[in-house]
Design an enzyme around this catalytic site. Sequence first.
Site, PDB file in Angstrom:
ATOM      1  N   LEU B  25       0.821  -1.204   0.000  1.00 48.30           N
ATOM      2  CA  LEU B  25       0.000   0.000   0.000  1.00 48.30           C
ATOM      3  C   LEU B  25       0.856   1.257   0.000  1.00 48.30           C
ATOM      4  CD1 LEU B  25      -2.748  -0.920   2.607  1.00 48.30           C
ATOM      5  CD2 LEU B  25      -2.984  -0.810   0.142  1.00 48.30           C
ATOM      6  N   THR B  29      10.746   5.397   4.678  1.00 51.32           N
ATOM      7  CA  THR B  29      12.088   5.049   5.137  1.00 51.32           C
ATOM      8  C   THR B  29      11.991   4.092   6.321  1.00 51.32           C
ATOM      9  OG1 THR B  29      11.975   7.115   6.345  1.00 51.32           O
ATOM     10  CG2 THR B  29      13.398   7.060   4.412  1.00 51.32           C
ATOM     11  N   ASP B 141       2.286  13.130  18.473  1.00 52.25           N
ATOM     12  CA  ASP B 141       2.413  13.370  17.037  1.00 52.25           C
ATOM     13  C   ASP B 141       1.040  13.498  16.408  1.00 52.25           C
ATOM     14  OD1 ASP B 141       4.159  11.769  14.231  1.00 52.25           O
ATOM     15  OD2 ASP B 141       3.695  13.864  14.684  1.00 52.25           O
TER      16      ASP B 141
END
Lengths: 337, 373, 329
Positions: B25, B29, B141
């Site tokens: 999908l 990195t 985050d």
Amino acid sequence: MADRKPQLFEQTSQYQHWRFTPSSLAKLRAENNRLGVDRVLLGLQQEAQVDDQGASDTRIAEATDNLLTPAEELKLIGFYLQMIKFCAKVYMTSKLLKPESLNNVKATAINFMKRFYLHNVVFDYHPKNIMLTCLYLATKVENAFMKIDDFIRPLAAADAKSGSKTVTKSEDVLGLEFIVIQSLQFELAVHHPYRAAYGFYLDMQQYIEDKDRLRDVYERTAHYIDQSLHTDLVFFYQPSQIALGAFKLAAKDKDFDVDLYLTQRFDARSLELLFLALDEIQDGITGFAQATKEDARLIDRKLILCRNPEKNPNSVLYKKTVVAQGDVPYVSDSDSD
Amino acid sequence: MSSKAILGEEINKETESLYKKEKKLGEGTYAVVYLGHHIKTGRKVAIKKIKLGNMRSGLDMSAIREVKALRELRHPNVIELIDVFSHKTSLNLVLEFLDTDLEIVIKDKSLVFMPADIKSWMMMALRGLDHCHRCWLLHRDLKPNNFLIASNGQLKLADFGLAREFGDVKRAMTSQTVTRWYRAPELLLGATNYTGSIDIWAMGCIFAELSLRAPYLPGASDLEQLTTTFRARGTPTEDEWPGVTKLPAGYNFERFPKPQFSDLFRGSSDDAVDLMNKMLAFNPVTRIGASDALQHAYFRSLPRPTAPAKLPRPAQNIADVDVETADGGKKRQYEDAFDDMAGNGIETAAAARDRLKAEPAAKRADLRISSPA
Amino acid sequence: MSVLASAHQQEIPAFQADDDTCPQCKSERYLNKPMKLLVGPCYHKMCESCVTQRFDAGPAPCPVCERILRKAEFYQQIFEDLTVENEVRIRKRMAMIFNKRQEDFKQLKDYNDYLEMVEDITLKLLYDEDTDEAEFLIEKYRRDNTALIVKNQTKLRREEVIQRLIFDQEQLKRQQQWEEQKKQYAKEEREKAEIKNSLITALATSTMDAKDIVKAKMIQLKKSSLSSRNAMRSVQFNYDDLLADVDDGNDLDEGEAESAPLDPAESPYEPVNIELMDRYDDPFSAFRQGGLTAAGVTREMHQRYLIEGALAGLFARPLDDDDSVAEQQ
């Protein structure tokens, strides 16, 4: 009437998957041991097939005579668990580990190792190596990360000092990371009694007059919590219960009464079971017999003879099969960190 | 018990055999994400394969954080970690499969948002966040593309690669966390210990972004982020935010006045703007918490939040297109940000000051007080 | 909800005395039952037909005080005391225009100032002093606040609709419950009668011991009333379905999630509520160094974190050997 909703602690992996009864725990260890013995014998037979030097018959005989019992396994593991505390302190002195992280790192590493050996046998993996990997993994899990080179340095220094033939290398530690984390079933969050003990120290202030004595008791509690880590109590009771048990032991040393707080704070019905649990916990901590160095040495000698050649990098079998297939766990030597 | 695998390796193999990978999908990195399914039940899953060997020091911190956090969280608005297994040298997270994310939805201009839609997303997001905070876990985050959306419209928090516990005040943390545009002011000013309020600030920015259909505080650099924030919200005073000048990067900043928020958020109701303001309060102590936010009048007033199944969705789903997006495709800005390491990654107050001092002098000139306060 | 609005909805009868007489045409209620006496702004009364007669063509002077009046200014009296009537009318008019609410103000002080201002104007009108100035102020306010006035009026209307809906539904619910109960009661009575009859028959015809027969029937009797009571379902109503109607643009949804009352803070887990003391001794605390509170880290949060940890799972039961087999996954 709607069912009571679950409490948050009931959703932790520790509560869901790592609780046992004394008998189920013993059963699991016995099962592991049995499996381990089978694997050793199988491994030795396989080795016999590829070994052209013909020493296999003696090896099999020696192994069979020296197979470890579950109790012996436990003692050996227990000895290396004690090493964890010393190692952790070394890192603290070299400023690689912050003092505030010490308890959690130490406790998590010990817990990881205990859990590891519920799904593995010492015949396959020697506690000496596993111990280091558990410690390193614990520093990552407890937000106290240090680079592998930093981790190895004090170990290598100690090896050199003691004149040991083998020097610990980073591959030794990292190579086992996978098997350790697999055996933990990737459940990494472990809760320890330290936070609960601190919490009790605060909560008790509502009901206790003598604040100075309370503080002394609390400071002494850490000693008993440290001891509890080596017992199997973590598999039977909750961290808060163990903390309270440790508190009671510390209170005895300082001539202090914790029950007074308990009876005022909580209702009688809930306390019935708790008091029973606390007695068990206290007995569990005080009754625990530490493995001695001598015990460990003797058991280790036996182990050398019955290690599973399949997993032993120094065995003939390993060299002929594992290395040949290139199945060595990959560790990067890239510098990008 | 004897019929089930006991040995760690065997359990792992067994787990792996339950799932079948299908197509890729996305890739980044840090990880590759595959579409897959549970062989017996056919349930669609996403398999996030984390490549190891990136780190010289073995298992990657991000992976450890994510696994550790997700294993403990079970909530309808948090992505479900179904299983984990390792294969040779990679770590595989089997996650529930989610079609799309909030960033895609916001950017899709063919979709029209009603106030009831925004309310629904905000409610689901806050519920998920509230659960994390109740477990004393910070997400660290939060941004639109970390809110994944299921085919039934349920919104779920995802990507816990930066998550960590809070509450134990002795443990220092890094201030270099959260994607810049959603970073709370206390982080920008170098705080090394903080609470769930940093996640709430990010939620406030997302709330604003949903209303504006554009990022609310898009700073071009870390230093600019502060200016952008102060320009949009006014520069905080010591009155408004006690202790602000004691934070590591407590500079004298240019004084911007407080603007009229209702001007910019003309399309939003009064209680929406009120909640937004409470989520974007400068003082982290007074900034509203997740559970209080859910109790705010905004969620009890009309219109009712849209039912998840009826929320606007983009036409194309990730699974249908081989696109380099989704979970694994994001650039991991903080791949190497490890906490609690003397000299590595964690920024001390002194270092923060030095870093800010090193920024080009010309830019700093903007910020000097041009006239007496 | 405004008093007058509800009053009109409930149609409070106009105040009428038995011996009312129209001062103009002198017709008496005694002879003309449906006669409606209307009152003008100057408090002078006349019957409806007289009003029509006099003012249909346009404004004309009041027969008593000669003040120029219009037909529209006449109204039916509600309150016996005309001064009260007047006050109520004036206040009602003011409320239509000066409809700000507390939430429209940032500070309580501002709201109070506003209320004072409105009252000043109202009093002027009530006591008929400086009415020109009052009217000017009203007009000025109306022009300055048109948007807000309309917004609040809409709010009010909506609230009234909702309340009306709720009220109706309550009525309906009560009605239905009453019907249900009546049915239930009737059913029970019937059953009891049946069982008693069968008992008599059994006693008369059966060969079993009388005591046993009675016992068996008693058990049957008990079972029947219990089961029928359980069968009665309580009628639940969802206001939220109705509110959705009032809502702009949102379609009424059939989904299950819709009909459940909404609790935004709903969680699958038991909430944790810990009451902290004001102060704790804590020589181990990290709060000695400053800068923590500025980033949101408070003593209170830390204490909550610790005490939650102490109480979590404190009363959890250890596993039993029966549980443990199932536990292992």
